[in-house]
Scaffold this active site. Structure first.
Site, PDB file in Angstrom:
ATOM      1  N   HIS A   1     161.174  85.403  41.529  1.00  0.00           N
ATOM      2  CA  HIS A   1     161.822  84.811  42.575  1.00  0.00           C
ATOM      3  C   HIS A   1     162.887  86.118  43.005  1.00  0.00           C
ATOM      4  O   HIS A   1     162.711  87.076  42.330  1.00  0.00           O
ATOM      5  CB  HIS A   1     162.929  83.883  41.775  1.00  0.00           C
ATOM      6  CG  HIS A   1     162.350  82.627  41.188  1.00  0.00           C
ATOM      7  ND1 HIS A   1     161.785  81.555  41.929  1.00  0.00           N
ATOM      8  CD2 HIS A   1     161.797  82.514  39.934  1.00  0.00           C
ATOM      9  CE1 HIS A   1     161.228  80.713  41.149  1.00  0.00           C
ATOM     10  NE2 HIS A   1     161.219  81.066  39.795  1.00  0.00           N
TER      11      HIS A   1
ATOM     12  N   ASN B   1     151.004  75.567  41.547  1.00  0.00           N
ATOM     13  CA  ASN B   1     152.325  75.074  41.988  1.00  0.00           C
ATOM     14  C   ASN B   1     152.795  75.826  43.313  1.00  0.00           C
ATOM     15  O   ASN B   1     153.902  76.420  43.596  1.00  0.00           O
ATOM     16  CB  ASN B   1     153.532  75.024  40.985  1.00  0.00           C
ATOM     17  CG  ASN B   1     153.840  76.357  40.429  1.00  0.00           C
ATOM     18  OD1 ASN B   1     152.825  77.160  40.302  1.00  0.00           O
ATOM     19  ND2 ASN B   1     154.927  76.616  40.127  1.00  0.00           N
TER      20      ASN B   1
ATOM     21  N   ASP C   1     152.679  84.893  32.947  1.00  0.00           N
ATOM     22  CA  ASP C   1     153.491  83.872  33.429  1.00  0.00           C
ATOM     23  C   ASP C   1     154.369  84.716  34.775  1.00  0.00           C
ATOM     24  O   ASP C   1     155.377  84.150  34.765  1.00  0.00           O
ATOM     25  CB  ASP C   1     154.232  82.953  32.571  1.00  0.00           C
ATOM     26  CG  ASP C   1     154.882  81.497  33.159  1.00  0.00           C
ATOM     27  OD1 ASP C   1     154.424  81.338  34.399  1.00  0.00           O
ATOM     28  OD2 ASP C   1     155.587  80.973  32.522  1.00  0.00           O
TER      29      ASP C   1
ATOM     30  N   HIS D   1     152.097  79.765  27.391  1.00  0.00           N
ATOM     31  CA  HIS D   1     153.353  80.534  27.060  1.00  0.00           C
ATOM     32  C   HIS D   1     154.011  79.770  25.714  1.00  0.00           C
ATOM     33  O   HIS D   1     155.200  79.171  25.858  1.00  0.00           O
ATOM     34  CB  HIS D   1     154.323  80.552  28.205  1.00  0.00           C
ATOM     35  CG  HIS D   1     154.348  79.200  28.851  1.00  0.00           C
ATOM     36  ND1 HIS D   1     154.273  77.836  28.547  1.00  0.00           N
ATOM     37  CD2 HIS D   1     154.553  79.093  30.301  1.00  0.00           C
ATOM     38  CE1 HIS D   1     154.481  77.368  29.713  1.00  0.00           C
ATOM     39  NE2 HIS D   1     154.466  77.625  30.780  1.00  0.00           N
TER      40      HIS D   1
ATOM     41  N   PHE E   1     151.347  83.494  42.328  1.00  0.00           N
ATOM     42  CA  PHE E   1     151.661  84.581  43.462  1.00  0.00           C
ATOM     43  C   PHE E   1     152.040  83.580  44.737  1.00  0.00           C
ATOM     44  O   PHE E   1     151.996  84.517  46.070  1.00  0.00           O
ATOM     45  CB  PHE E   1     150.199  84.793  43.788  1.00  0.00           C
ATOM     46  CG  PHE E   1     150.014  86.114  42.982  1.00  0.00           C
ATOM     47  CD1 PHE E   1     150.810  86.713  41.913  1.00  0.00           C
ATOM     48  CD2 PHE E   1     148.583  86.613  42.731  1.00  0.00           C
ATOM     49  CE1 PHE E   1     150.302  87.668  40.889  1.00  0.00           C
ATOM     50  CE2 PHE E   1     148.192  87.535  41.888  1.00  0.00           C
ATOM     51  CZ  PHE E   1     149.072  88.055  40.945  1.00  0.00           C
ATOM     52  N   ARG E   2     152.345  82.481  44.648  1.00  0.00           N
ATOM     53  CA  ARG E   2     153.257  81.944  45.718  1.00  0.00           C
ATOM     54  C   ARG E   2     152.587  81.770  47.156  1.00  0.00           C
ATOM     55  O   ARG E   2     153.606  81.583  48.127  1.00  0.00           O
ATOM     56  CB  ARG E   2     154.827  82.746  45.883  1.00  0.00           C
ATOM     57  CG  ARG E   2     155.188  83.094  44.586  1.00  0.00           C
ATOM     58  CD  ARG E   2     155.722  81.867  43.761  1.00  0.00           C
ATOM     59  NE  ARG E   2     156.790  82.280  42.802  1.00  0.00           N
ATOM     60  CZ  ARG E   2     157.064  81.338  41.796  1.00  0.00           C
ATOM     61  NH1 ARG E   2     156.407  80.298  41.706  1.00  0.00           N
ATOM     62  NH2 ARG E   2     157.918  81.692  41.001  1.00  0.00           N
TER      63      ARG E   2
HETATM   64  O1  DOR Z   1     159.739  79.429  34.532  1.00  0.00           O
HETATM   65  C1  DOR Z   1     159.000  78.999  35.014  1.00  0.00           C
HETATM   66  N1  DOR Z   1     158.981  79.186  36.229  1.00  0.00           N
HETATM   67  N2  DOR Z   1     158.189  77.964  34.582  1.00  0.00           N
HETATM   68  C2  DOR Z   1     157.260  77.393  35.218  1.00  0.00           C
HETATM   69  O2  DOR Z   1     156.648  76.652  34.735  1.00  0.00           O
HETATM   70  C3  DOR Z   1     157.152  77.574  36.905  1.00  0.00           C
HETATM   71  C4  DOR Z   1     157.506  78.962  36.955  1.00  0.00           C
HETATM   72  C5  DOR Z   1     157.661  78.830  38.513  1.00  0.00           C
HETATM   73  O3  DOR Z   1     156.676  78.798  39.210  1.00  0.00           O
HETATM   74  O4  DOR Z   1     158.578  79.612  38.839  1.00  0.00           O
HETATM   75 ZN    ZN Z   2     153.949  79.418  34.694  1.00  0.00          ZN
END
Ligand code: DOR
Ligand code: ZN
Length: 417
Positions: free
Chosen positions: A287, A88, A283, A218, A57-58
């Site tokens: 973007h 992340n 997942d 995944h 969720f960034r």
């Molecule tokens: O495709 C992906 N996007 N794989 C990941 O492991 C991280 C994720 C992301 O955070 O954009």
């Molecule tokens: Zn992921």
């Protein structure tokens, strides 16, 4: 008491009942109940809300792509009542103080229940991240997460997790098996990060895991499912089940691990139908369209998906590919077991997280319907069935695709179930 009437999924069957709810918990299930407030959904189906153990969720750090308010709104609209957010974000959630600050920021505007992953770099970090619902390890490079480079570091981490009650979710790709090929299209990307890399990483984890609870994120191939260590759980994404290297979506379909050729995808479906895959997880890795609209090799990897898991997969229930009990196990029950939370089943004593579905309602998927901040979905145009109401602990959070209660979400905590 709040009462919700409908055809509820109870112990493997649909039954016309009234659910009695107090303080967010199901307290009674009867043919009829009298309450202070009653929702009458007639012959619509009541299912446990979805639990998505893999979303990005960034927030904090990249809220132009997504934030907790927008991500959890999309979750609610798509029938997901609990999410677990990946570490992340920026700064990466490697220590307890970062986790606590993230918690403070995101909990103000969560519309569904949520947990947060930690990304420890060592067994000492695992201790510091005691407030995390679970842990995540990336064995291949991803932005904003520590990369665990060798067996000794991974073994140390897994030993740390073994001393907790929770699990380690593994991004299983072994970079030593990557090919340095120019990637201009999905087919190239699949070859550059081949199934072989996934299998190899899963085998490494199997070798090193000791007593740790392990969950493989995944999985993209039947071989990956078969390679998972005994007792380990695994998840599959809707994009790996429904899209392939033949999908005409270019860099939008660039994701780690990559989409696979149609034959691989069909084998993966067979594993799902056979009951070998524990759960769905989206997942959700949004973007913006601008970020994705660059040459393939420069595009960021990731696709949005938190709102589409139920809508695009429920079609396979309607078509008898997936029996309803299996679907509910993969969407709700098994993730609840993995997290050890008091959710995922419509039963007395459980949280009243549920969705209301009319299987006759079929529509075309759009990004707008998902209320996505990123403005696109790889499933555009797909035949879909959205739930028309979503309740989180008895609160009506979304209805007819609109958020009706804000900030109802709370941090989840494991129970002693
Ligand atoms: O495709 C992906 N996007 N794989 C990941 O492991 C991280 C994720 C992301 O955070 O954009
Ligand atoms: Zn992921």
């Amino acid at each position: 008491m709040l009462v919700i009437e409908g055809r509820a999924y109870l112990e493997g069957q649909l039954e016309s009942v009234a659910l009695g709810i107090e303080d967010g918990t199901i307290v009674a299930i009867k043919k009829t109940l009298r309450g202070d407030e009653t929702y009458r959904f007639g012959d619509a189906i009541l299912l446990p809300g979805g639990i998505d153990v893999h979303v990005h969720f960034r927030e904090p750090g990249k809220t132009h792509k997504e934030d907790f308010a927008s991500g959890t709104e999309s979750a609610a609209v798509g029938g997901v009542t609990t999410v677990v957010d990946m570490p992340n974000t920026r700064p990466p959630v490697t220590k307890g103080d970062v986790l606590r600050e993230k918690l403070r920021v995101v909990s103000r505007h969560a519309n569904v229940d949520f947990g947060l992953y930690g990304a420890p770099a060592s067994a000492a970090d695992v201790k510091s991240l005691a407030d995390a619902i679970a842990y995540k390890v990336y064995l291949a490079e991803t932005t904003d997460a520590p990369l665990i480079r060798d067996d000794a570091a991974l073994a140390d981490l897994l030993a740390g997790v073994a001393s907790t009650k929770t699990y380690m979710s593994v991004h299983a790709e072994d970079p030593s098996r990557f090919q340095s090929l120019p990637a201009k299209k999905l087919e190239d990307y699949h070859r550059a990060r081949p199934p072989e890399a996934e299998r190899s990483a899963i085998e490494t984890v199997g070798r090193l895991r000791g007593e740790a609870r392990v969950h493989i994120a995944h999985v993209t191939t039947a071989e990956a499912v078969k390679a998972r260590p005994a007792g380990a759980t695994c998840e599959v994404t809707p994009h790996h089940l429904l899209l392939s290297t033949a999908s005409p979506i270019g860099a939008r379909g660039k994701v780690n691990p990559p989409l696979r050729p149609i034959a691989e995808r069909e084998n993966l479906w067979r594993e799902v139908v056979a009951g070998s895959v524990d759960m769905f997880a989206s997942d959700h890795a949004p973007h913006t369209l601008d970020e994705k609209s660059v040459p393939f090799d420069e595009a960021p990897a990731g696709v949005p998906g938190v709102a589409t898991t139920f809508p695009v997969l429920f079609r396979y229930v309607r078509r008898d590919v997936l029996p309803l009990p299996q679907f509910v196990a993969m969407f709700s029950e098994n993730p609840a077991k993995l997290l050890r939370v008091n959710k995922g089943t419509l039963a007395v004593g459980r949280d009243a997280d549920l969705i209301v579905v009319d299987p006759r309602r079929i529509e075309k998927m759009t990004a707008r319907r998902c209320r996505y901040k990123c403005g696109w979905t790889p499933f555009e145009g797909a035949e879909s069935t959205f739930p028309f109401a979503t309740f989180v602990r008895g609160q009506l959070v979304s209805q007819e695709g609109e958020l009706v209660t804000e900030s109802a979400g709370r941090l989840i905590t494991p129970s002693e179930l």
